[in-house]
Motif scaffolding. Structure first.
Motif, mmCIF file in Angstrom:
data_model
loop_
_atom_site.group_PDB
_atom_site.id
_atom_site.type_symbol
_atom_site.label_atom_id
_atom_site.label_comp_id
_atom_site.label_asym_id
_atom_site.label_seq_id
_atom_site.Cartn_x
_atom_site.Cartn_y
_atom_site.Cartn_z
ATOM 1 N N PHE A 177 -4.771 21.632 -7.426
ATOM 2 C CA PHE A 177 -5.478 21.229 -6.069
ATOM 3 C C PHE A 177 -4.596 19.940 -5.567
ATOM 4 N N TRP A 178 -4.667 20.004 -4.201
ATOM 5 C CA TRP A 178 -3.909 19.140 -3.397
ATOM 6 C C TRP A 178 -4.824 17.909 -3.094
ATOM 7 N N GLU A 179 -4.084 16.531 -3.169
ATOM 8 C CA GLU A 179 -5.125 15.259 -2.828
ATOM 9 C C GLU A 179 -4.237 14.691 -2.007
ATOM 10 N N PHE A 180 -4.881 14.071 -0.805
ATOM 11 C CA PHE A 180 -3.950 12.823 -0.208
ATOM 12 C C PHE A 180 -4.526 11.496 -0.701
ATOM 13 N N VAL A 181 -3.669 10.683 -0.971
ATOM 14 C CA VAL A 181 -3.902 9.726 -2.020
ATOM 15 C C VAL A 181 -3.564 8.364 -1.167
ATOM 16 N N ARG A 182 -4.454 7.496 -1.189
ATOM 17 C CA ARG A 182 -4.003 6.032 -0.625
ATOM 18 C C ARG A 182 -4.119 5.047 -1.605
ATOM 19 N N ILE A 183 -3.281 4.295 -2.168
ATOM 20 C CA ILE A 183 -3.455 3.390 -3.344
ATOM 21 C C ILE A 183 -3.374 1.932 -2.809
ATOM 22 N N ILE A 184 -4.362 1.100 -3.087
ATOM 23 C CA ILE A 184 -4.541 -0.094 -2.431
ATOM 24 C C ILE A 184 -4.392 -1.164 -3.482
ATOM 25 N N PRO A 185 -3.520 -2.143 -3.652
ATOM 26 C CA PRO A 185 -3.586 -3.406 -4.350
ATOM 27 C C PRO A 185 -4.627 -4.237 -4.076
ATOM 28 N N LEU A 186 -5.404 -4.695 -5.250
ATOM 29 C CA LEU A 186 -6.565 -5.670 -5.030
ATOM 30 C C LEU A 186 -6.134 -7.162 -5.464
ATOM 31 N N GLU A 217 1.007 -1.152 0.093
ATOM 32 C CA GLU A 217 -0.011 0.093 0.023
ATOM 33 C C GLU A 217 0.856 1.385 -0.085
ATOM 34 N N TRP A 218 0.328 2.423 -0.865
ATOM 35 C CA TRP A 218 1.241 3.523 -0.890
ATOM 36 C C TRP A 218 0.198 4.667 -0.413
ATOM 37 N N ALA A 219 0.875 5.639 0.375
ATOM 38 C CA ALA A 219 -0.033 6.794 0.722
ATOM 39 C C ALA A 219 0.767 8.112 0.715
ATOM 40 N N GLY A 220 0.252 9.243 0.363
ATOM 41 C CA GLY A 220 1.105 10.415 0.360
ATOM 42 C C GLY A 220 0.211 11.294 -0.544
ATOM 43 N N GLU A 221 0.674 12.557 -0.602
ATOM 44 C CA GLU A 221 0.194 13.803 -1.144
ATOM 45 C C GLU A 221 0.625 14.225 -2.462
ATOM 46 N N LEU A 222 -0.398 14.542 -3.529
ATOM 47 C CA LEU A 222 0.018 14.751 -4.770
ATOM 48 C C LEU A 222 -0.584 16.140 -5.229
ATOM 49 N N HIS A 223 0.298 16.785 -5.949
ATOM 50 C CA HIS A 223 -0.210 18.229 -6.361
ATOM 51 C C HIS A 223 -0.822 17.866 -7.826
ATOM 52 N N ASN A 224 -2.049 17.934 -8.070
ATOM 53 C CA ASN A 224 -2.696 17.536 -9.441
ATOM 54 C C ASN A 224 -3.127 18.931 -9.857
ATOM 55 N N ARG A 225 -3.762 18.444 -11.552
ATOM 56 C CA ARG A 225 -4.494 19.583 -11.965
ATOM 57 C C ARG A 225 -5.941 19.105 -12.368
ATOM 58 N N LYS A 226 -6.925 20.006 -12.207
ATOM 59 C CA LYS A 226 -7.990 19.559 -12.958
ATOM 60 C C LYS A 226 -8.412 19.968 -14.358
ATOM 61 N N THR A 253 -4.707 -8.135 -9.234
ATOM 62 C CA THR A 253 -5.815 -8.040 -10.348
ATOM 63 C C THR A 253 -6.083 -6.310 -10.531
ATOM 64 N N ASN A 254 -6.161 -5.650 -9.617
ATOM 65 C CA ASN A 254 -6.396 -4.002 -9.839
ATOM 66 C C ASN A 254 -5.807 -3.371 -8.732
ATOM 67 N N PHE A 255 -5.726 -1.996 -8.860
ATOM 68 C CA PHE A 255 -5.430 -0.844 -8.021
ATOM 69 C C PHE A 255 -6.674 -0.074 -7.666
ATOM 70 N N MET A 256 -6.704 0.093 -6.158
ATOM 71 C CA MET A 256 -7.846 1.092 -6.013
ATOM 72 C C MET A 256 -7.327 2.386 -4.955
ATOM 73 N N ALA A 257 -7.752 3.395 -5.782
ATOM 74 C CA ALA A 257 -7.156 4.775 -5.091
ATOM 75 C C ALA A 257 -8.286 5.578 -4.471
ATOM 76 N N VAL A 258 -7.925 6.031 -2.930
ATOM 77 C CA VAL A 258 -8.797 6.583 -2.296
ATOM 78 C C VAL A 258 -8.352 8.071 -2.289
ATOM 79 N N LYS A 259 -8.776 8.899 -2.767
ATOM 80 C CA LYS A 259 -8.036 10.234 -2.850
ATOM 81 C C LYS A 259 -9.161 11.558 -2.309
ATOM 82 N N GLU A 260 -8.484 12.113 -1.156
ATOM 83 C CA GLU A 260 -9.362 13.151 -0.402
ATOM 84 C C GLU A 260 -8.532 14.486 -1.011
ATOM 85 N N ASP A 261 -9.608 15.318 -1.317
ATOM 86 C CA ASP A 261 -9.053 17.129 -1.776
ATOM 87 C C ASP A 261 -8.615 17.733 -0.398
#
Length: 968
Positions: free
Chosen positions: A691-700, A676-685, A708-716
């Protein structure tokens, strides 16, 4: 008067009379012998036919006994059906046409299981209770009387086998009803002039089954003396008979023929045999002169020919002696016709024997007959060589050789059979033989002793039958039943059956046991829609009943079933109609699967789906290549992209270029390793806004452990970042103001501290000036004074630099710092104020502590606040004022702890409770922000700050600073 004085005619007549009398007697004796032989042959034929007719019911009884004995060993039958009827009842009537029904009866006479379906949920009491009573006293097969079956409705013979437990206690019996028609004797041809009627009677002479064309019918009675083998007993005048016991003398096979034709043929033979005698006498009287030549030679030849024909040897006709009278020639012709008739009877007997052999060979049965002592082979039907796969000539010398090829492990069964023959006059065994070609065959041998009227052993007869195919079929059926039973026992699916009225007649109990249900009490005998169900409307049930009315199969019927304890399970039902051979509808059968878990999972999935759809955070699911497969509505609102725009594209469309590529590389390496990876990313709409997002990426991960898949939970967190920055700026400003306030409080002490080096500089400058004014200045002393002035100036500059650095406003910056050095630097700064209050510092700093990554200015502020508080706490203390400063490793080496201990007045409980509350202070001139700001700084570094009373007097403040993974 002397004979020689008689006339020649009288002498000839006398001579003829003397010669004719013994000839007449001889011919009468020969005729009687021929008639008696014909009677014996007829009785012998009847005996063979009766024995042949007994083979079929005997085999049925033997096979039935073996079949019931095998069933008695099955657990489902040995347990008297308490765990459910054995599967053999389901297919019994289809696979065993010779039986009308199969019953399992308990010790009270109640029917536990029946191959013919009983009324739903009803246990019937056995009809023929005398069979049940006999079975309770017996230890072997019990054969009943013919009766009308109380369940099947057909004329049957009940045959039961007692069931006992290990202690010999009677548990009940397993029994079959054999159709009477199965015992009907086959039509056996004996001869054109001898019609045989075949009957099957019980031991009391009651006719059970009558063969085709028999005069006596079912229900008639015969004299029991006939069954005992007494030849003088007759059914009615003019009948000949022969009886053969069947099934341990429970029944008798009876062969009958009318005595009239046999007696007529016998008298005809006698007359034919006596006619030549009469003709010879007449010829002798009329032809006296030719008596010597025409009588002696033909009579001798006729006697020889008759004896040879009696022994079964073919003979040519007796020739007429030349010169013989015409009348005597007629006698010879008549004799030759009798010989031809006898040969014809022999031929017919041989044909009858061939027909009998064909019947036996067609039935796959070999019959042997031994002498009473069992040492001589009297008869062996054809097919023996085919049965044994080798020559059977050795049996003629030693009949016991028939057991030569029996397998070693089965010889005990043969011995047991012979012991039964010795004790009970009959025995039965099944054993295996090994043929010369190495093949193994199963044989069933039924051996029986036949006794004469005096009870002496007369014959030892037996029947051999190859039952390999039957054994293999039974074993295949048992294996199939075992597999079916195991599948139904282990399967999580229900197996069900319904009758013509769509009422449940059977439900597999394995799923019911897991649900702790009583099937019989709650479901058997009811229709599906009569049970408490949910999920099906009246219209749905009406549509389902219409499908059933069409006798059509159905699939995937789903509904909920409410259990007696209030639980609800969901079922998926499939079924198909059942028809008999005539195409008549018999009901339905099928399977039902418990889909409760699936239904609950679907409900849970719908909940999760609704939660994901309505989630206030963005959720993105990609494949293992990183291409987007799903985004929730929050993602669309946050980024401005529609779901159709991003599906199949990579999340890099959001990259703004503000996040370093190394961050993305570490992210991808972590999730491809399954981490699992978690961190902050500075993204563009989509519209270009950052805008800033706190992202947690979980391998399924799949069940096999594959990603089989990756799921990202992203909070602005754009707003949070802005508020945090504002709060940090506000905190830094407050911290700067606090430092300036501290400097203001220390202004007098600083002035005194700076005054000393400045005063020294002024004084030493006067000394230098004086030295320069004299004619001969002391340059060495002046140089020394200048060095002193320089040192004092550097001292004052250092004080000013430290004051300036402490009070200067600057950005927060964390870097590895030596904590012990930081403590000493803060003490030198704080010592400016402490010296005026006569405070002495005591150090307990652990050597070799690792460097800690901190913001040096902020931690100096914390230490300065704690030191000032400690100094002020000891302001009114008597005696020496000590301030102890300590450092050490804590939390198993994962953090550094700093402690500041004073020996002042301590903290009352009411003050200790609100000590770190903002704006709380005990100083008239204080703001109440020092300890609150200090705790905020420490907690921002990942540590904690607290206070505790000393053992004697005073208070100790502790705070911890965690070490990074590379620092420990």
């Amino acid at each position: 008067m002397a004979i020689h004085n008689w006339p020649m005619q009288r002498q000839i007549d006398l001579a003829l009379a003397v010669m004719a009398l013994p000839l007449l007697v001889a011919l009468v004796l020969l005729s009687w012998r021929a008639a008696a032989g014909r009677m014996d042959a007829a009785l012998e034929n009847l005996s063979v036919v009766a024995q042949s007719a007994s083979a079929r019911p005997g085999l049925i009884v033997a096979r039935t006994e073996a079949f019931l004995a095998a069933l008695a060993e099955r657990p489902g039958i040995a347990s008297m059906g308490r765990g459910g009827c054995d599967p053999v009842f389901d297919t019994f009537t289809v696979q065993n046409r010779e039986y009308a029904n199969l019953l399992l009866v308990d010790e009270t006479g109640r029917v536990r299981c029946s191959a013919i379906a009983l009324p739903a949920a009803v246990q019937m009491r056995l009809g023929p209770m005398y069979m049940h009573e006999e079975a309770s006293r017996a230890d072997k097969l019990v054969i009943g009387k013919p009766e009308l079956g109380f369940i099947s409705g057909r004329w049957v013979v009940p045959i039961v086998y007692p069931l006992r437990d290990a202690g010999g206690r009677f548990l009940g019996h397993i029994g079959v009803s054999v159709n009477l028609e199965r015992f009907r004797p086959p039509a056996i041809a004996v001869g054109a002039d001898m019609k045989v009627h075949l009957l099957l009677t019980d031991a009391n002479g009651l006719v059970i089954v009558s063969g085709e064309g028999a005069t006596l019918k079912v229900g008639d009675r015969v004299d029991t003396a006939i069954l005992a083998g007494e030849r003088e007993a007759t059914l009615s005048p003019g009948w000949l008979h022969a009886a053969f016991p069947v099934a341990d003398k429970h029944w008798y096979a009876l062969a009958l023929t009318e005595a009239g034709p046999v007696m007529a043929e016998m008298w005809r033979a006698g007359l034919v045999s006596g006619g030549p005698a009469t003709l010879l006498l007449v010829a002798g009287l009329l032809l006296a002169r030719r008596i010597s030549r025409g009588l002696t030679e033909p009579a001798r030849k006729m006697a020889e020919s008759f004896d040879a024909a009696t022994d079964g040897q073919p003979q040519a006709p007796v020739p007429v002696v030349p010169g013989c009278a015409a009348e005597f020639a007629t006698v010879v012709s008549a004799f030759n016709r009798n010989i031809a008739a006898l040969s014809e009877e022999r031929r017919r007997a041989a044909q009858s024997e061939q027909e009998l052999n064909f019947i036996l060979s067609s039935a796959g049965t070999v019959v042997y007959i031994l002498s009473g002592d069992g040492q001589s082979l009297l008869y062996l039907s054809p097919g023996a060589e085919s049965l044994y796969g080798t020559s059977v000539r050795s049996l003629a010398q030693d009949p016991g050789m028939r057991h030569e090829h029996v397998l070693k492990e089965d010889r005990q069964s043969v011995g047991a059979m012979m012991q039964q023959v010795t004790e009970r006059d009959q025995g039965l065994a099944e054993y295996r033989i090994r043929r010369d070609d190495g093949s193994i065959r199963w044989l069933r041998e039924h051996c029986q002793v036949l006794r004469d009227a005096d009870g002496h052993p007369w014959r030892l007869s037996g029947v051999l039958q190859d039952v390999t195919d039957t054994r293999e079929l039974v074993e295949t059926l048992l294996e199939s039943e075992s597999r079916f039973k195991a599948l139904t026992a282990l399967s999580a699916d229900w197996y069900w059956e319904q009758d013509e009225e769509l009422r449940f007649t059977r439900l597999s109990d394995s799923p019911a046991r897991r649900l702790d249900l009583s099937i019989d009490a709650n479901y058997i005998g009811k229709r599906r829609w009569e049970l408490p169900t949910v999920g099906m409307s009246e219209a749905d049930w009406a549509e389902h009943r219409a499908t059933l009315a069409r006798h059509a199969p159905f699939r995937g019927l789903e509904y909920g079933l409410i259990l007696p304890d209030g639980r609800c399970i969901h079922l998926n039902i499939s079924g198909e109609p059942v028809f008999d051979r005539e195409g008549q509808f018999k009901g339905y059968r099928g399977v039902g699967r418990d889909i409760t878990a699936r239904k609950l999972a679907e409900l849970e999935l719908r909940k999760l789906s609704a939660a994901v759809e309505q989630s206030p955070v963005s959720i993105v699911i990609t494949d293992i290549r990183g291409d987007i497969e799903y985004v929730n509505p929050c993602f669309c609102r946050s980024t401005g992209y529609a779901a159709e725009e991003v599906r199949g594209r990579n999340p890099r469309i959001l990259k703004s270029g503000e996040t370093h590529d190394e961050e993305y590389r570490q992210l991808w390496q972590a999730i491809t390793r399954g981490e699992e990876w978690a961190g902050e990313l500075h993204n563009r709409k989509k519209n270009g806004d950052l805008f800033w997002e706190f992202v947690r990426i979980i391998p399924l991960v799949s069940g096999k452990g594959e990603v089989t898949n990756f799921m990202a939970v992203k909070e602005d967190i754009t707003l949070r970042k802005e508020l945090t920055a504002r709060e940090q700026l506000r905190q830094e400003q407050m911290l700067h103001h606090a430092r300036l306030a501290a400097m203001g409080e220390m202004a007098a002490a600083l002035a005194h501290e700076l005054n000393q080096p400045l005063a020294a500089i002024a004084n030493f400058s006067g000394v230098v000036e004086h030295q320069l004014a004299v004619p001969q200045p002391n340059l060495a002393q002046a140089r020394e004074v200048v060095d002193t002035i320089k040192g004092q100036a550097l001292r004052a500059g250092d004080i000013v630099w430290r004051i300036r650095e402490f009070s200067r406003k600057q950005e927060s910056r964390r870097e590895p710092t030596d904590i012990n050095a930081l403590v000493r630097d803060v003490v030198r700064l704080a010592d400016i104020a402490a010296k005026s209050r006569e405070v002495v510092y005591e150090y307990d700093l652990a050597p070799g502590l690792p460097k800690v990554t901190v913001d040096r200015v902020q931690i100096e502020q914390v230490m300065l606040n704690l030191i000032r508080n400690g100094v002020e706490a000891m302001e009114d203390a008597a005696g020496e004022k000590q301030l102890r400063l300590a450092s050490r490793l804590t939390e198993n080496g994962r953090a550094v702890q700093l402690s500041v201990s004073d020996f002042g007045c301590g903290l009352p409980d009411r003050i200790a409770t609100d000590l770190f509350t903002p704006f709380f202070t005990t100083k008239p001139e204080g703001m109440g922000m020092g300890l609150s700001i200090s705790r905020g700084i420490v907690e921002a570094h990942g540590g904690s700050l607290w206070a505790s009373p000393n053992a004697e007097v005073g208070t100790t403040f502790h705070f911890t600073l965690p070490l990074l993974s590379g620092e420990a």
